[in-house]
Design a protein around this motif. Structure first.
Motif, mmCIF file in Angstrom:
data_model
loop_
_atom_site.group_PDB
_atom_site.id
_atom_site.type_symbol
_atom_site.label_atom_id
_atom_site.label_comp_id
_atom_site.label_asym_id
_atom_site.label_seq_id
_atom_site.Cartn_x
_atom_site.Cartn_y
_atom_site.Cartn_z
ATOM 1 N N LEU A 288 0.258 -1.289 0.288
ATOM 2 C CA LEU A 288 0.155 0.180 0.309
ATOM 3 C C LEU A 288 0.769 1.037 -0.032
ATOM 4 N N ARG A 289 2.264 1.259 0.683
ATOM 5 C CA ARG A 289 3.177 2.514 1.044
ATOM 6 C C ARG A 289 3.449 2.035 0.042
ATOM 7 N N LEU A 329 -8.877 -2.242 0.038
ATOM 8 C CA LEU A 329 -8.032 -0.886 0.058
ATOM 9 C C LEU A 329 -7.223 -1.297 -1.750
ATOM 10 N N LEU A 330 -7.308 -2.283 -2.366
ATOM 11 C CA LEU A 330 -6.892 -2.429 -3.819
ATOM 12 C C LEU A 330 -8.288 -2.748 -4.394
ATOM 13 N N ALA A 331 -7.758 -1.937 -6.125
ATOM 14 C CA ALA A 331 -8.717 -2.188 -6.418
ATOM 15 C C ALA A 331 -7.517 -3.123 -8.008
ATOM 16 N N THR A 340 -6.848 1.743 -3.692
ATOM 17 C CA THR A 340 -8.221 2.998 -3.638
ATOM 18 C C THR A 340 -8.913 3.764 -2.318
ATOM 19 N N ALA A 341 -8.829 4.534 -1.864
ATOM 20 C CA ALA A 341 -9.511 6.002 -0.838
ATOM 21 C C ALA A 341 -9.163 5.344 0.800
ATOM 22 N N ALA A 342 -10.090 4.189 0.620
ATOM 23 C CA ALA A 342 -9.666 3.351 1.235
ATOM 24 C C ALA A 342 -7.931 3.191 2.512
ATOM 25 N N ALA A 343 -7.427 2.941 1.568
ATOM 26 C CA ALA A 343 -5.796 2.970 1.314
ATOM 27 C C ALA A 343 -5.015 3.702 2.185
ATOM 28 N N TRP A 344 -5.822 5.321 1.663
ATOM 29 C CA TRP A 344 -5.055 6.027 1.339
ATOM 30 C C TRP A 344 -5.116 6.464 3.835
ATOM 31 N N HIS A 345 -6.401 6.622 3.412
ATOM 32 C CA HIS A 345 -7.417 6.772 4.679
ATOM 33 C C HIS A 345 -6.641 5.889 5.787
#
Length: 363
Positions: A288-289, A329-331, A340-345
């Motif tokens: 994610l990072r 978290l990933l698409a 996704t936006a959820a991953a950033w948050h």
């Protein structure tokens, strides 16, 4: 000339042990054996002991009861689903419920038809043969399995070329339980020969809490409801992960706390082992990072992500991606992977605008 090693102490041999040393060695061996028995005890032994998978349990129960009343071996069973959901456990339970032995092997281990023929001809009446990762079985062995499953017979080829002869060998009736994490890779002819197809689903938090509480009792470790909930919430819907995390939290509780697993103790222990509140580990967060930091959210290709986190593409695709996608978290898009936006948050970052989030990248 003196020997430099003459004065070095000799390692103690068993015959040199004092009675106290023998007692210590026996105690250690007994503890190891006890640990093994306890770990085996975590695995349910009966269908009634299985938590979750209600639909599949009921279906298997009916299948087994019907076979018992007919006095015949049950139809062959195919169990599919992600790793750690209990496919091997259910295969063992099928054998236990039937009161017969179970022979266990795996698809990759069966490289030739002769390997499978040797296993099949050694089975006793109504025994269970469990083949894990059955989608990876070699094609010649798979073709031999067709007649074995349908007619309880294998044809052994003797000789080569025009003079080759097929010798049919009758088999005892048996039940094949196949397990696969990649049901889509099974060939149609093999799939069609199974009388029962069971799809195992991920577990919810309540089911995982019950599993953690049951396992804690077997491991003789105290856990309060909040502690069980904390472990369950980070177990990614998978009993195998829940039990693994429980063991590590048990170590932390016994060494750094008073031995009782509370929510606070579980949280501190899992933080130490790099498991965050969603169940993401070090590699998940690294992916994610990389997506959010290095590639501004993506899309970016799998191989590029793998290089960025220092792992093989297969590891990223098979170990990380399924849960990251399921957690939202990933698409996976035709152009590549996207955070996704959820991953950033989740990482404590502000997502870019829609255009930046779905910018250019390799597929």
């Amino acid at each position: 000339m003196s020997d430099d090693h003459a004065s070095e102490p000799r390692a103690a041999e068993p015959e040199d042990y004092t009675s106290e040393q023998w007692d210590a060695a026996l105690t250690a061996a007994e503890a190891t054996e006890l640990d093994r028995l306890v770990e085996e005890g975590i695995r349910p032994g009966k269908l009634d002991d299985v938590i979750g998978q209600t639909r599949v349990r009921e279906q298997i129960s009916l299948l087994l009861e019907g076979a018992r009343r007919r006095g015949a071996s049950p139809d062959h069973l195919l169990l599919s689903g992600p790793p750690g959901l209990g496919k091997t456990t259910l295969a063992m339970i099928v054998a236990a419920e039937l009161g017969v032995a179970m022979r266990q092997t795996s698809g990759p281990a069966i490289e030739r038809s002769g390997d499978l023929a040797a296993i099949l001809t050694s089975l006793g009446p109504n025994e269970v043969l469990f083949i894990d990762e059955i989608h990876r079985i070699a094609r010649p062995a798979e073709e031999l399995l067709y007649t074995a499953m349908e007619d309880f017979r294998v044809d052994v080829i003797v000789g080569k070329g025009p003079g080759a002869t097929a010798i049919p060998l009758e088999l005892e009736p048996f039940t094949l339980v196949g397990a696969t994490t990649r049901a889509g890779l099974l060939t149609g002819p093999l799939r069609d020969r199974f009388g029962f197809l069971g799809q195992l689903e991920f577990y919810n938090d309540a089911e995982l809490e019950a599993i953690v509480t049951r396992s804690a009792g077997i491991l003789d470790v105290a856990v309060d409801p909040a502690g069980a909930a904390e472990i369950a919430g980070r177990s990614r819907g998978t009993p195998r992960i829940a039990n693994r995390l429980l063991r590590r939290v048990r170590d932390f509780a016994q060494v750094r706390a008073d031995g009782v697993i509370t929510a606070k103790v579980a949280g501190e222990a899992l933080a130490l082992y790099d498991v965050d509140e969603l169940g993401l580990d070090r590699l998940d967060r690294a992916v994610l990072r990389a997506l959010t930091g290095t590639f501004n959210g993506g899309p970016v290709g799998l191989s590029t992500i793998a290089v960025a986190v220092g792992e093989q593409p297969d590891t990223v695709e098979e170990v990380c991606e399924p849960f990251l996608v399921r957690a939202g978290l990933l698409a996976r898009t035709p152009r590549g992977r996207v955070a996704t936006a959820a991953a950033w948050h989740h990482l404590g970052l502000n997502p870019p605008n829609a255009e930046g989030l779905f910018g250019s990248g390799d597929a």
